[in-house]
Scaffold this motif. Structure first.
Motif, PDB file in Angstrom:
ATOM      1  N   ILE A 126       0.857  -1.195   0.000  1.00  0.00           N
ATOM      2  CA  ILE A 126       0.000   0.000   0.000  1.00  0.00           C
ATOM      3  C   ILE A 126       0.889   1.239   0.000  1.00  0.00           C
ATOM      4  O   ILE A 126       0.621   2.224  -0.694  1.00  0.00           O
ATOM      5  CB  ILE A 126      -0.931   0.006   1.230  1.00  0.00           C
ATOM      6  CG1 ILE A 126      -1.995  -1.093   1.097  1.00  0.00           C
ATOM      7  CG2 ILE A 126      -1.609   1.372   1.400  1.00  0.00           C
ATOM      8  CD1 ILE A 126      -2.861  -1.260   2.337  1.00  0.00           C
ATOM      9  N   GLY A 127       1.973   1.182   0.781  1.00  0.00           N
ATOM     10  CA  GLY A 127       2.916   2.302   0.840  1.00  0.00           C
ATOM     11  C   GLY A 127       3.592   2.579  -0.490  1.00  0.00           C
ATOM     12  O   GLY A 127       3.997   3.713  -0.773  1.00  0.00           O
ATOM     13  N   GLU A 128       3.691   1.529  -1.317  1.00  0.00           N
ATOM     14  CA  GLU A 128       4.285   1.705  -2.650  1.00  0.00           C
ATOM     15  C   GLU A 128       3.274   2.274  -3.643  1.00  0.00           C
ATOM     16  O   GLU A 128       3.605   2.543  -4.799  1.00  0.00           O
ATOM     17  CB  GLU A 128       4.811   0.362  -3.176  1.00  0.00           C
ATOM     18  CG  GLU A 128       6.027  -0.156  -2.415  1.00  0.00           C
ATOM     19  CD  GLU A 128       6.471  -1.512  -2.919  1.00  0.00           C
ATOM     20  OE1 GLU A 128       6.079  -1.893  -4.054  1.00  0.00           O
ATOM     21  OE2 GLU A 128       7.208  -2.199  -2.192  1.00  0.00           O
ATOM     22  N   LEU A 178      -6.888  -4.604   7.822  1.00  0.00           N
ATOM     23  CA  LEU A 178      -5.628  -3.967   8.202  1.00  0.00           C
ATOM     24  C   LEU A 178      -5.872  -2.570   8.766  1.00  0.00           C
ATOM     25  O   LEU A 178      -5.311  -2.194   9.803  1.00  0.00           O
ATOM     26  CB  LEU A 178      -4.691  -3.893   6.991  1.00  0.00           C
ATOM     27  CG  LEU A 178      -3.363  -3.171   7.206  1.00  0.00           C
ATOM     28  CD1 LEU A 178      -2.489  -3.928   8.196  1.00  0.00           C
ATOM     29  CD2 LEU A 178      -2.627  -2.997   5.871  1.00  0.00           C
ATOM     30  N   LEU A 179      -6.722  -1.801   8.089  1.00  0.00           N
ATOM     31  CA  LEU A 179      -7.035  -0.440   8.556  1.00  0.00           C
ATOM     32  C   LEU A 179      -7.660  -0.486   9.944  1.00  0.00           C
ATOM     33  O   LEU A 179      -7.316   0.307  10.825  1.00  0.00           O
ATOM     34  CB  LEU A 179      -7.972   0.257   7.566  1.00  0.00           C
ATOM     35  CG  LEU A 179      -7.398   0.562   6.177  1.00  0.00           C
ATOM     36  CD1 LEU A 179      -8.465   1.222   5.301  1.00  0.00           C
ATOM     37  CD2 LEU A 179      -6.166   1.449   6.271  1.00  0.00           C
ATOM     38  N   THR A 219      -5.099   6.051   2.441  1.00  0.00           N
ATOM     39  CA  THR A 219      -3.999   7.020   2.339  1.00  0.00           C
ATOM     40  C   THR A 219      -3.252   7.141   3.661  1.00  0.00           C
ATOM     41  O   THR A 219      -2.034   7.350   3.682  1.00  0.00           O
ATOM     42  CB  THR A 219      -4.524   8.410   1.933  1.00  0.00           C
ATOM     43  OG1 THR A 219      -5.639   8.753   2.775  1.00  0.00           O
ATOM     44  CG2 THR A 219      -4.955   8.420   0.485  1.00  0.00           C
ATOM     45  N   GLN A 220      -3.980   6.985   4.782  1.00  0.00           N
ATOM     46  CA  GLN A 220      -3.329   7.032   6.087  1.00  0.00           C
ATOM     47  C   GLN A 220      -2.360   5.853   6.245  1.00  0.00           C
ATOM     48  O   GLN A 220      -1.273   5.998   6.808  1.00  0.00           O
ATOM     49  CB  GLN A 220      -4.382   6.993   7.204  1.00  0.00           C
ATOM     50  CG  GLN A 220      -5.261   8.234   7.260  1.00  0.00           C
ATOM     51  CD  GLN A 220      -6.388   8.078   8.265  1.00  0.00           C
ATOM     52  OE1 GLN A 220      -7.066   7.044   8.302  1.00  0.00           O
ATOM     53  NE2 GLN A 220      -6.596   9.087   9.086  1.00  0.00           N
ATOM     54  N   ALA A 221      -2.778   4.695   5.745  1.00  0.00           N
ATOM     55  CA  ALA A 221      -1.913   3.510   5.810  1.00  0.00           C
ATOM     56  C   ALA A 221      -0.664   3.718   4.958  1.00  0.00           C
ATOM     57  O   ALA A 221       0.438   3.323   5.335  1.00  0.00           O
ATOM     58  CB  ALA A 221      -2.681   2.275   5.338  1.00  0.00           C
ATOM     59  N   ALA A 222      -0.846   4.359   3.798  1.00  0.00           N
ATOM     60  CA  ALA A 222       0.295   4.635   2.914  1.00  0.00           C
ATOM     61  C   ALA A 222       1.290   5.565   3.597  1.00  0.00           C
ATOM     62  O   ALA A 222       2.511   5.379   3.521  1.00  0.00           O
ATOM     63  CB  ALA A 222      -0.192   5.239   1.599  1.00  0.00           C
ATOM     64  N   VAL A 223       0.756   6.574   4.290  1.00  0.00           N
ATOM     65  CA  VAL A 223       1.618   7.515   5.015  1.00  0.00           C
ATOM     66  C   VAL A 223       2.372   6.787   6.133  1.00  0.00           C
ATOM     67  O   VAL A 223       3.581   6.978   6.320  1.00  0.00           O
ATOM     68  CB  VAL A 223       0.787   8.674   5.609  1.00  0.00           C
ATOM     69  CG1 VAL A 223       1.631   9.508   6.564  1.00  0.00           C
ATOM     70  CG2 VAL A 223       0.245   9.553   4.484  1.00  0.00           C
TER      71      VAL A 223
END
Length: 212
Positions: free
Chosen positions: A161-163, A188-189, A198-202
């Motif tokens: 997700i971060g990628e 996961l969230l 987007t919060q998970a990506a951050v």
């Protein structure tokens, strides 16, 4: 007598393996399935000793299937059967609790021996993949933080997700159905106490570049 269940979406392959195993006086094939959903419906009722699972299935994959089956049937031994040599898949198979991982071009008698060995409690996993798993487990034990309660697969999901990958891209990378990925992302969230992807990506970016 070891009771074996086969899961493969190719009927010719499945029947060929069934005939091969049934020729051995110590093995009997008690059932077959062509998909994850069929396997989940039939295997718990039959309670076989060994499940031979194709890694790639039309509605999911054998690695996730192995994980789910072993959560319901802890004594079940799972042997992964695949056309692809993929170290990450071997590692995932270890993490799912599989006892073995063999390639489909294996000779017939070697496959019979593999099923017998797995049924007897032996491990047929690639030594390199097993070593990589142990290193990863030691590393995860050493790290405590926001990810300490996540499974290895959830950590991998967070990293992807971060990628910035889409669910479809993640499904291809993790050998999962796209719908399964969507469910995993939601879970996961919730586990991380976040509301949006987007919060998970951050979070993933911050963990990758602490203080950066």
């Amino acid at each position: 007598m070891l009771r074996v269940f086969l899961v493969d979406d190719h009927e010719v392959v499945r029947r060929g393996v069934a005939d091969l195993l049934d020729e051995d006086e110590n093995l009997t094939v008690v059932g077959q399935a062509a998909s994850v959903s069929q396997a989940l419906a039939r295997i718990p009722a039959l309670n076989p000793d060994v499940a031979v699972l194709d890694v790639r299935l039309p509605d999911g994959n054998g690695i996730e299937l192995a994980r789910e089956l072993r959560s319901k049937l802890p004594e079940l031994k799972c042997l992964m059967l695949t056309s692809f040599t993929d170290e990450q898949a071997m590692l995932d198979a270890v993490m799912a609790g599989a006892s073995g991982f063999v390639i489909k071009d294996i000779k017939g008698m070697d496959l019979v021996s593999a099923v017998r060995d797995v049924g007897a409690g032996k491990s047929l996993l690639d030594a390199h993949a097993t070593a990589a798993l142990m290193a990863k487990l030691r590393d995860s034990q050493a790290k405590k933080g926001p990810l300490s309660d996540l499974s290895d697969q959830e950590r991998k999901l967070l990293e992807l997700i971060g990628e910035g990958l889409t669910n479809r891209q993640i499904s291809e990378r993790m050998f999962l159905a796209e719908k399964t990925v969507k469910n995993y992302v939601s879970r996961l969230l919730t586990k991380l106490g976040l509301e949006r992807r987007t919060q998970a990506a951050v979070l993933a970016t911050e963990l990758r570049n602490p203080g950066g």
